[in-house]
Write an enzyme that holds these catalytic residues in place. Structure first.
Site, PDB file in Angstrom:
ATOM      1  N   CYS A 280       0.818  -1.339   0.040  1.00 16.73           N
ATOM      2  CA  CYS A 280      -0.185   0.081  -0.072  1.00 16.73           C
ATOM      3  C   CYS A 280       1.015   1.140  -0.169  1.00 16.73           C
ATOM      4  O   CYS A 280       2.244   1.270   0.097  1.00 16.73           O
ATOM      5  CB  CYS A 280      -1.017  -0.128   1.367  1.00 16.73           C
TER       6      CYS A 280
ATOM      7  N   CYS B 235       3.536   1.515   2.817  1.00 18.74           N
ATOM      8  CA  CYS B 235       4.705   0.745   2.319  1.00 18.74           C
ATOM      9  C   CYS B 235       5.731   1.632   1.327  1.00 18.74           C
ATOM     10  O   CYS B 235       6.930   1.820   1.556  1.00 18.74           O
ATOM     11  CB  CYS B 235       4.533  -0.223   1.743  1.00 18.74           C
TER      12      CYS B 235
ATOM     13  N   ASP C 150       5.428  24.404 -34.658  1.00 14.32           N
ATOM     14  CA  ASP C 150       6.575  24.545 -35.619  1.00 14.32           C
ATOM     15  C   ASP C 150       5.767  24.294 -36.968  1.00 14.32           C
ATOM     16  O   ASP C 150       5.115  23.834 -37.295  1.00 14.32           O
ATOM     17  CB  ASP C 150       7.963  24.005 -35.326  1.00 14.32           C
TER      18      ASP C 150
ATOM     19  N   ASP D 122       9.931  19.656 -33.993  1.00 11.56           N
ATOM     20  CA  ASP D 122      10.652  18.599 -34.493  1.00 11.56           C
ATOM     21  C   ASP D 122      12.170  18.522 -34.745  1.00 11.56           C
ATOM     22  O   ASP D 122      12.939  17.509 -34.624  1.00 11.56           O
ATOM     23  CB  ASP D 122      10.206  17.863 -35.944  1.00 11.56           C
TER      24      ASP D 122
ATOM     25  N   ASP E 205      14.327  23.384 -31.929  1.00  6.49           N
ATOM     26  CA  ASP E 205      13.004  23.922 -31.362  1.00  6.49           C
ATOM     27  C   ASP E 205      13.203  23.368 -29.761  1.00  6.49           C
ATOM     28  O   ASP E 205      12.296  23.476 -29.203  1.00  6.49           O
ATOM     29  CB  ASP E 205      11.982  22.976 -31.914  1.00  6.49           C
TER      30      ASP E 205
END
Length: 829
Positions: A30, A33, A512, A720, A724
């Site tokens: 849980c 833990c 872009d 891409d 960028d």
């Protein structure tokens, strides 16, 4: 080479003094833990950069070797928490080998050149790490191990999944044993049997003691160590208190029975045994469900185990782990590709949907790249290996997905804070419940003190055990794990949980242009040479741009090469982001790039190119114009539908590009994007500034009301190229368009493996779906615990939860949370 020699010759490790460690943790059940694990590790001075995951059952951190060893950290965890730890090495080149003698002899002996580490795993298994650029996997087995070379050990499952499976099996066996011991107790307690109370009660005592010692026994050291070392009151302590109270009360009652003075309530050994059994059933079902959920979205499971090696015209089927650099392998029809490579002969169509999200098969022929895990069609391919199975697209994507699973969104902090107060609050409610029922029994029902106390104990035990913080603890991480895997299967790689948390609130999407909204495959539409010697101009230009990867330069370069142009030798070639490229040839300064950088925007020939909506590419020699090119690009087929969908959801769409104004405005017009949302000739710094301005402009209240947008804007940038990178980092969510092979270089928050803009919609959809599931989980956790505690405490006088069935609480509370997450696998994105 010995291990000591390796340490001496590894200067980078010696200088850094740090080692990255990944541990599979067995025994976490849980959120308490996980919190305990975090507190335990944060007390270790040598540990830093800690990440943990309850769902993955994993801890990841760095160890400062000058302050302590990895073994010391592992021993500390096991000593203070009762968790079992196994170190994971799943990155790089590693092999498990079977040895005929003592594995320690291999560890201490001479290693083949290129082997960097050898560790003993089992009584006859060693784990070997090696530099694949120095020695191949097959050579590791064949060279330098003495007279009897080792053999390849059987393939182990993903270490994380294997550790989880071991934990599930252990809990399953313990649950089965508890059931076997509990059923006779229930029969003896509830069945209409002849009156032999002492005999039956003695049998119940013996069986209940076995359950309490062997099944519930492990809860005791766990709870006590958590209390002592981590200063935590966790769920295991509730189990210890409730089962111990029921068991001890029954033992005392049994003593009175033997003494001939039976208590009115009698013994209820069935309460303690059934309580433990139902708790174990709940934990087993919960652990099994979590494990199956993680297995179902394991990207590493796409890695095939065998490959057909082609050597000197001979074909041999080998374990894919034995592939090495320089190998050529054959891919048969309808088989899975073992690792990344380049086709050298044959043609086929390959299904890459499991990794890229591309639904249509992709045609492959000579010089095409193929991706590990994709499925070949009807043709046969002969492929040259480019990446090893341990470091191919599957392992790279899996690593990125694991990082997202290990990261925690801010909303997780709320869940952790609530869960940390949960157990102390329940203990307080238990004390209040006990006191109230004692008072009610004595003052209202006129019961004796012993009868009132006995009844109050049953209510207190029920309150202790029926409430469950596990649902709160799993509310966020379970969703994040499944969402990350589901998105990865659709070609969307979230690199952090934060991006899943905020993407649904996106208010602006900035694109872009080249390679993002367009294919980035430019073609030369017009070209004009401005100097007398045209052939010399072409040779100079190709020599300058021949090795440049930028789409514009690559298009011009390809056009020149197709016409048989040979480039002149050029030195000192430098790429200037957002501008172009420059170099020198025979004492002349050559520059090629955009017209603004070269100060040719006013040139009539350049104006002519721009007026047609083309991208202008200019070339100068010693500052004098030498050539002007006009290039065209085409929109991606899904660009318009993506933009329209975003706009229909109230998201503002922008274009920010380094391209010329005419080309950018033309694309904006086709996509119906307002010109006030368009910026052309933007350098990387300009793109960053544009995003900063958007982030600093609050969303109008009207938009916030109708579209439920936050006051603070959330800006997504989609790009891409390397130019960028600044914008990707500046945006709230940076999305990188990728061709599907080299994903490790991206610094974005999200990587789209499929070169399709529909992935942007998928990012928002996955985020929205995840937040809805998390909200459901929080609501369910609150509603369940509220009504469960009220029923257990007897607030609804005529309805209550019997104490022996309170153990069902863990099962009832956790399963809906797990189901809500798992059902995302079949949701439409």
């Amino acid at each position: 080479m010995s291990s000591d020699a390796v340490k001496a010759t590894d200067p980078e490790k010696a200088l850094s003094g740090k080692e990255h460690v990944i541990l599979a943790i067995s025994g976490m059940t849980c959120t308490g833990c996980e919190t305990k694990l975090q507190r335990t590790l944060t007390t270790v001075a040598s540990v830093s950069r800690l990440k943990t995951s309850l769902v993955l059952a994993r801890a990841e951190f760095e160890v400062d070797l000058s302050s302590g060893s990895v073994d010391d950290v592992i021993k500390h965890i096991q000593r203070t928490t009762e968790f079992k730890c196994e170190r994971i090495t799943n990155i790089g080149s590693v092999l498990d080998l079977l040895v005929s003698g003592n594995p320690v002899d291999c560890v201490k002996g001479e290693w083949p050149l290129g082997v960097t580490e050898v560790t003993a795993v089992d009584k006859n298994v060693i784990h070997v790490a090696f530099d694949a650029k120095v020695i191949g996997a097959r050579d590791v087995i064949d060279k330098g191990w003495g007279e009897t070379p080792p053999k390849l050990a059987p393939l182990r499952a993903d270490p994380s999944l294997e550790a989880g499976s071991k934990h599930v099996r252990h809990v399953g066996y313990m649950t089965l044993l508890s059931i076997i011991l509990t059923i006779p107790v229930l029969v003896l307690s509830w069945a209409p049997l002849p009156k032999r109370e002492i005999a039956y009660s003695s049998a119940c005592l013996a069986l209940a003691t076995l359950v309490q010692v062997f099944i519930a026994g492990p809860f005791y050291p766990t709870a006590l160590k958590s209390l002592i070392f981590s200063r935590m009151v966790e769920m295991d302590l509730l189990i210890v208190l409730s089962t111990s109270a029921a068991y001890i009360f029954s033992v005392v009652s049994f003593g009175y029975l033997v003494a001939g003075q039976p208590l009115p309530t009698g013994e209820f050994f069935e309460t303690s045994t059934l309580l433990v059994t139902l708790i174990m059933v709940g934990r087993y079902v919960g652990a099994l469900a979590r494990q199956k959920a993680v297995e179902s979205i394991s990207v590493r499971s796409l890695q095939t185990s065998t490959a057909t090696l082609v050597e000197a015209g001979t074909e041999t089927e080998i374990d894919s782990r034995l592939l090495q650099y320089g190998d050529v392998f054959k891919v048969a029809p309808d088989s899975r590709i073992p690792t990344d490579g380049t086709v050298i002969s044959g043609s086929s169509e390959v299904d890459e949907s499991m990794l890229t999200g591309e639904s249509s098969p992709v045609e492959k022929h000579a010089k095409s790249t193929v991706i590990a895990g994709s499925i070949n069609g009807s043709g046969t391919l002969v492929v040259r290996l480019t990446r090893l199975p341990g470091d191919n697209s599957i392992s790279t994507i899996a690593g990125m997905v694991d990082q997202a699973k290990l990261s925690k969104p801010k909303i997780q902090d709320i869940a952790d804070r609530v869960a940390s107060y949960f157990v102390p609050v329940v203990v307080g409610l238990t004390i209040v419940t006990f006191a109230i029922w004692v008072a009610v029994g004595v003052a209202v029902r006129k019961q004796s003190g012993s009868d009132a106390t006995t009844e109050a104990i049953t209510y207190a035990i029920t309150v202790l055990i029926v409430s469950c913080p596990c649902a709160i603890g799993l509310a966020v991480p379970m969703v994040i794990v499944i969402a990350s895997g589901v998105a990865a299967e659709r070609g969307i790689i979230f690199k952090s949980a934060d991006s899943i948390e905020v993407a649904y609130k996106t208010s602006h999407v900035v694109f872009d242009k080249t390679g993002t909204l367009t294919w980035g495959k430019l073609t030369v539409a017009t070209e004009e040479y401005l100097q007398d010697d045209v052939d010399l101009t072409k040779a100079r230009l190709l020599g300058l741009i021949g090795s440049i990867k930028h789409p514009v330069a690559a298009a011009v370069s390809a056009s020149l090469k197709e016409r048989g142009v040979s480039g002149l030798a050029t030195s000192d070639v430098k790429t200037l982001a957002g501008k172009g490229v420059e170099g020198t040839s025979r004492g002349l300064v050559l520059c090629a790039g955009n017209s603004r950088w070269l100060k040719l925007s006013g040139n009539e020939r350049v104006k002519s190119v721009l007026s047609r909506g083309h991208t202008a590419f200019c070339f100068t020699v010693d500052g004098s114009p030498a050539a002007v090119f006009g290039l065209t690009d085409s929109l991606r087929p899904d660009a318009l539908s993506t933009v329209e969908k975003l706009q229909s959801e109230g998201i503002a769409v922008h274009i920010v590009s380094g391209d010329d104004e005419g080309a950018v405005n033309s694309i904006a017009s086709q996509l119906r994007i307002p010109l006030e949302n368009v910026r052309s000739r933007a350098s990387p710094a300009d793109k960053q500034s544009y995003i900063q301005d958007l982030l600093a402009t609050p969303i109008p209240a009207r938009s916030q009301f109708f579209h439920r947008k936050p006051t603070q804007p959330v800006v997504m940038f989609v790009g891409d190229g390397t130019n960028d990178a600044v914008a990707l980092a500046q945006a709230t969510v940076g999305v990188h368009m990728n061709e599907g092979t080299d994903v490790a270089q991206s610094a974005a928050d999200v990587v789209l493996m499929r070169p399709s803009l529909a992935g942007v919609l998928g990012v928002v959809a996955v985020s929205r779906m995840s937040i809805r599931r998390i909200a459901f989980n929080f609501v369910w956790s609150f509603v369940y615990n509220l009504f469960a505690v009220l029923l257990a405490a007897g607030a609804f006088v005529r309805a209550r939860i019997p104490p022996e069935f309170a153990g069902l609480g863990e099962l009832v509370s956790v399963l809906p949370v797990i189901a809500a997450a798992v059902l995302m696998r079949w949701a439409r994105i």
